[in-house]
Design an enzyme around this catalytic site. Structure first.
Site, PDB file in Angstrom:
ATOM      1  N   LYS A 279     -47.893  53.235  29.653  1.00 23.79           N
ATOM      2  CA  LYS A 279     -47.692  51.940  30.309  1.00 23.79           C
ATOM      3  C   LYS A 279     -46.851  52.131  31.569  1.00 23.79           C
ATOM      4  O   LYS A 279     -45.626  52.115  31.530  1.00 23.79           O
ATOM      5  CB  LYS A 279     -47.001  50.970  29.349  1.00 23.79           C
ATOM      6  CG  LYS A 279     -47.934  50.528  28.239  1.00 23.79           C
ATOM      7  CD  LYS A 279     -47.332  49.408  27.426  1.00 23.79           C
ATOM      8  CE  LYS A 279     -48.263  49.024  26.276  1.00 23.79           C
ATOM      9  NZ  LYS A 279     -47.710  48.025  25.395  1.00 23.79           N
TER      10      LYS A 279
ATOM     11  N   ARG B  50     -50.679  38.020  14.551  1.00 19.83           N
ATOM     12  CA  ARG B  50     -50.707  36.631  15.022  1.00 19.83           C
ATOM     13  C   ARG B  50     -52.047  35.985  14.724  1.00 19.83           C
ATOM     14  O   ARG B  50     -52.120  34.837  14.311  1.00 19.83           O
ATOM     15  CB  ARG B  50     -50.455  36.586  16.536  1.00 19.83           C
ATOM     16  CG  ARG B  50     -49.053  37.004  16.930  1.00 19.83           C
ATOM     17  CD  ARG B  50     -48.983  37.385  18.372  1.00 19.83           C
ATOM     18  NE  ARG B  50     -49.823  38.549  18.637  1.00 19.83           N
ATOM     19  CZ  ARG B  50     -49.821  39.242  19.761  1.00 19.83           C
ATOM     20  NH1 ARG B  50     -49.056  38.865  20.764  1.00 19.83           N
ATOM     21  NH2 ARG B  50     -50.603  40.288  19.919  1.00 19.83           N
TER      22      ARG B  50
HETATM   23  O1  PNS Z   1     -45.788  46.426  21.193  1.00 22.14           O
HETATM   24  P1  PNS Z   1     -46.964  47.322  21.025  1.00 22.14           P
HETATM   25  O2  PNS Z   1     -47.380  47.882  22.374  1.00 22.14           O
HETATM   26  O3  PNS Z   1     -48.092  46.660  20.289  1.00 22.14           O
HETATM   27  O4  PNS Z   1     -46.509  48.565  20.100  1.00 22.14           O
HETATM   28  C1  PNS Z   1     -47.378  49.649  19.829  1.00 22.14           C
HETATM   29  C2  PNS Z   1     -46.578  50.795  19.162  1.00 22.14           C
HETATM   30  C3  PNS Z   1     -45.409  51.195  20.011  1.00 22.14           C
HETATM   31  C4  PNS Z   1     -46.090  50.339  17.806  1.00 22.14           C
HETATM   32  C5  PNS Z   1     -47.539  52.015  18.967  1.00 22.14           C
HETATM   33  O5  PNS Z   1     -48.135  52.324  20.191  1.00 22.14           O
HETATM   34  C6  PNS Z   1     -46.806  53.240  18.417  1.00 22.14           C
HETATM   35  O6  PNS Z   1     -46.537  53.311  17.243  1.00 22.14           O
HETATM   36  N1  PNS Z   1     -46.483  54.205  19.297  1.00 22.14           N
HETATM   37  C7  PNS Z   1     -45.783  55.424  18.922  1.00 22.14           C
HETATM   38  C8  PNS Z   1     -46.711  56.638  18.980  1.00 22.14           C
HETATM   39  C9  PNS Z   1     -47.527  56.781  17.703  1.00 22.14           C
HETATM   40  O7  PNS Z   1     -47.014  56.982  16.627  1.00 22.14           O
HETATM   41  N2  PNS Z   1     -48.857  56.658  17.855  1.00 22.14           N
HETATM   42  C10 PNS Z   1     -49.804  56.757  16.761  1.00 22.14           C
HETATM   43  C11 PNS Z   1     -50.140  55.379  16.213  1.00 22.14           C
HETATM   44  S1  PNS Z   1     -51.398  55.478  14.977  1.00 22.14           S
END
Ligand code: PNS
Length: 183
Positions: free
Chosen positions: A53, A103
């Site tokens: 991002k 949600r």
């Molecule tokens: O607020 P968001 O963008 O919906 O959060 C997404 C988040 C941060 C929870 C997800 O991208 C995440 O867990 N990122 C960490 C990296 C990771 O473990 N990725 C594998 C997910 S299966």
């Protein structure tokens, strides 16, 4: 732990991680944090350092600062920043659950994929879904950023302190980019 509970594999002292981008924290996130703080013994709100991002509104430290200010009355809630795999972070912090908000049905597909992938990587961590209050079911950080950029009202979507910070940042960015003030 009671012997019976232990033998059935029941957990006590549940530590949950509530991960997300929180750019910025919204009233929907805060609603979920409050619900989670009642359910879990300890809740760690973990702000993900997401390299994909590029267009973020706030730095990690700024997001943390706002979350800390908004949760200071909740003594079992702490705020942290993490990078790398969420499940690894969970294990490092002795967490047995991940909290995520759902949600609407549209959230479900992505959340299911993430929950199942996380479980495959780390079966000791369960994902728990909670619904925010219905007035926040259309609310997201992305929509808050967009409304702010277009000069729309943010009251009721984010706390007043966050609204002020969002407006300051959006106005500042607009002036830096165009040399003009927002209408
Ligand atoms: O607020 P968001 O963008 O919906 O959060 C997404 C988040 C941060 C929870 C997800 O991208 C995440 O867990 N990122 C960490 C990296 C990771 O473990 N990725 C594998 C997910 S299966």
């Amino acid at each position: 732990m009671h012997a019976d509970a232990r033998s059935r594999g029941r957990l006590k002292n549940i530590v949950a991680i509530y991960p997300g981008s929180f750019d910025p924290v919204t009233n929907g996130h805060l609603d979920l944090i409050r619900r989670g703080s009642k359910l879990f013994d300890k809740l760690i709100v973990a702000i993900a350092r997401n390299l994909d991002k590029s267009e973020t509104l706030f730095s990690m430290e700024e997001r943390k600062e706002m979350l800390v200010a908004m949760t200071e009355d909740l003594d079992n809630v702490s705020i942290d920043i993490f990078e790398g795999l969420l499940v690894k972070y969970c294990i490092r912090h002795g967490a047995n659950a991940v909290l995520r908000g759902i949600r609407a049905i549209s959230d479900y597909e992505f959340e299911l994929q993430m929950a199942l992938m996380n479980r495959k990587m780390e079966p000791r961590v369960e994902t728990v879904f909670m619904m925010p209050a219905e007035q926040y079911s259309y609310l997201s950080s992305r929509i808050v950023r967009e409304i702010a950029k277009l000069g729309g009202p943010l009251a009721g979507l984010v706390p007043a302190m966050v609204e002020e910070r969002v407006r300051e940042r959006v106005v500042h960015r607009h002036i830096s980019a165009t040399g003009k003030h927002l209408l």
